[in-house]
Design an enzyme around this catalytic site. Structure first.
Site, short mmCIF file in Angstrom:
data_model
loop_
_atom_site.label_atom_id
_atom_site.label_comp_id
_atom_site.label_asym_id
_atom_site.label_seq_id
_atom_site.Cartn_x
_atom_site.Cartn_y
_atom_site.Cartn_z
N ASP A 71 -6.97 4.14 -4.69
CA ASP A 71 -7.64 4.05 -3.38
C ASP A 71 -8.26 5.44 -3.17
O ASP A 71 -8.48 6.16 -4.15
CB ASP A 71 -6.65 3.66 -2.27
CG ASP A 71 -7.35 3.23 -0.98
OD1 ASP A 71 -7.78 2.07 -0.90
OD2 ASP A 71 -7.48 4.05 -0.05
N LYS A 83 0.87 -1.18 0.00
CA LYS A 83 0.00 0.00 0.00
C LYS A 83 0.90 1.22 0.00
O LYS A 83 2.01 1.18 0.54
CB LYS A 83 -0.88 0.02 1.26
CG LYS A 83 -2.10 0.88 1.13
CD LYS A 83 -3.23 0.12 0.44
CE LYS A 83 -4.38 1.01 0.07
NZ LYS A 83 -5.54 0.21 -0.38
#
Ligand code: NDP
Ligand code: 2IT
Length: 450
Positions: free
Chosen positions: A171, A131
């Site tokens: 995201d 991430k």
């Protein structure tokens, strides 16, 4: 130093983790949830203790932090902090989104990267976890400023990613526009055209259904949980929080499956439409939330329904809830209210949207609770399918991709059953954690000590 012992104890394990990662509260929360599920299993299978699998799984492979310098429209130099947490590549290249939001910090990215390990394992596809992102707010910026930021961010990130190494995607705050700016820069810097990012536009290697995948998957997961109990979404009153990428397409699929979406939200409040959204109203919201992002109160004005400023939708009476905005958006009081008002199911589109206390309320009430790592895995699953299409230099048709997405969500549901079956119900949280864990843990065992 990580000590070795004959059995793991959750409190001792968490004390050690908190000591090594002080102040990273979101990361602690995510680890505790998984550790609570897997430690009893680990204690029955001492090979995982001997090889320190949980200790190794909770330490990212590497964390890259970098300065991002760019110039705003007035010629001022701006500095942000960029990150990529490469969490675990036991079963495939690092894979996970990039978040651009002022709240981004290491704790949030480590929680997201850690969760991604189990989620990606559940998809059945060969993807490790990662991430990244930056404390940059694209909402207040012009398109040129967003472009310059994305290019500066990629100038550094490009040194660490690649189709076989690490494949980022979107995201919060990172959608098709930002991915396009970043992919353009990556392609220029590397002088090669490879699928190092997913969520690309269709014209240059993007996959059909990727945009819809997280939301659709979240609705499918609810459909599966209901089906397992002999029920359907038909006629169910539904609450959806958020009105961004995940929320929009969760709402769309819920409506297609016969559900009635009476609320959506954004950072300014929520809109209550007792008649339920239809395709036309949803189109309005999608348009409103495409750059520059408008406020949901405009929808309320247009369609003459009530806007509740600075409130979340959890106080409304509904059968099902789909939190699709951000982490910890449902607290204990919200959870109790949902249960009191007759809610029978939660499918988490956002990552970790329910606090620890809220999850306990749902589990105690024994309602259907689809945890994020299972319920929102459809997005990264179609990212995996985008990687496959890029590798074979093909583009599959929409129907084929939607069918594959549906099958993957059914498989995730089945894995939850395999590992989460209890006397009279399915513990989806335990099932998802264990099923996700076993595959990655066994790969790590096979590699020996590295
Ligand atoms: P978007 O940026 O497209 O939308 C986020 C939405 O949530 C917006 O409507 C935003 O409001 C609202 N929101 C409310 N509170 C917050 C907050 N504190 N921080 C940020 N947004 C807030 O993001 P996505 O829809 O992509 O992501 C939503 C959630 O889904 C996140 O938890 C993400 O990690 C998760 N997720 C996303 C996937 C994807 O493929 N995009 C895949 C799997 C999970 P406003 O409109 O006012 O900005
Ligand atoms: O949280 C997530 O799974 C995502 N943001 C999507 C990640 C991806 O690589 O598609």
């Amino acid at each position: 130093m990580l000590a070795r012992s004959n059995s793991l104890n959750i409190d001792e394990f968490m004390q050690g983790l908190i000591k090594r990662n002080p102040d990273e509260t979101e990361f602690h929360q995510a680890v505790e949830e998984v550790a609570t599920s897997v430690i009893p299993y680990i204690n029955e299978n001492p090979k995982y203790i001997e090889h320190q699998i949980l200790e190794r799984l909770t330490e990212p492979d590497r964390t890259i932090i970098f300065r991002v310098c760019w110039e705003d429209d007035e010629g001022n130099i701006r500095t942000n902090r960029g990150y990529r947490v490469q969490f675990n590549n036991a079963i495939g290249p690092y894979k996970g989104g990039l978040r651009f939001h002022p709240s981004v910090n290491l704790s949030i990215l480590k929680f997201l990267g850690f969760e991604q390990t189990f989620k990606n394992s559940l998809t059945t596809l060969p993807m490790g976890s990662g991430k990244g992102g930056a404390d940059f707010n694209p909402k207040e910026k012009s398109e040129r400023e967003v472009m310059r930021f994305c290019q500066a961010f990629m100038t550094e990130l490009s040194k660490h990613i690649g189709e076989h190494r690490d494949v980022p995607a979107g995201d919060i705050g990172v959608g098709s526009r930002e991915i396009s700016f970043m992919f353009g820069k990556y392609k220029q810097l590397k002088n090669e055209f490879t699928g190092a990012l997913t969520g690309k536009a269709l014209e240059f290697g993007g996959s059909l259904i990727r945009k819809e995948a997280t939301g659709y998957g979240c609705a499918y997961f609810m459909e599966e949980m209901l089906k397992h109990k002999g029920d359907t979404l038909d006629g169910k009153i539904c609450l959806v929080s958020g009105s961004g990428n995940v929320a929009q397409f969760a709402a769309q699929k819920i409506i297609q499956l016969g559900g009635k979406v009476i609320a959506m939200s954004d950072t300014t409040g929520f809109v209550h439409d007792p008649d339920g959204l239809n395709e036309e109203k949803l189109e309005y919201i999608i348009e409103l939330k495409t750059h520059p992002r408008g406020k949901l109160s405009e929808f309320a004005d247009e369609y003459k329904c009530k806007f509740h400023k600075d409130k979340s939708p959890w106080s409304l009476k509904a059968d099902l809830a789909f939190p699709c905005a951000t982490q910890n958006e449902i607290d204990e009081a919200d959870a109790k209210l949902l249960i009191k008002n007759g809610c029978i199911g939660i499918s988490e589109g956002a990552n970790m949207p329910s606090t620890k206390a809220a999850v306990e309320v749902f589990r105690e009430a024994e309602i259907l609770f689809g945890p994020s790592k299972a319920a929102n895995a459809g997005g990264v699953a179609v990212s995996g399918l985008e990687m496959t299409q890029n590798s074979i230099r093909m583009a599959w048709h929409r129907d084929e991709l939607e069918e594959r997405l549906k099958k993957i969500m059914q498989s995730i549901h089945q894995q939850c059953i395999n590992y989460g079956v209890e006397k009279d119900r399915i513990d989806y949280l335990k099932g998802a954690n264990l099923a996700g864990f076993v595959k990655v843990a066994n790969a790590m065992l096979a590699y020996g000590v590295i």
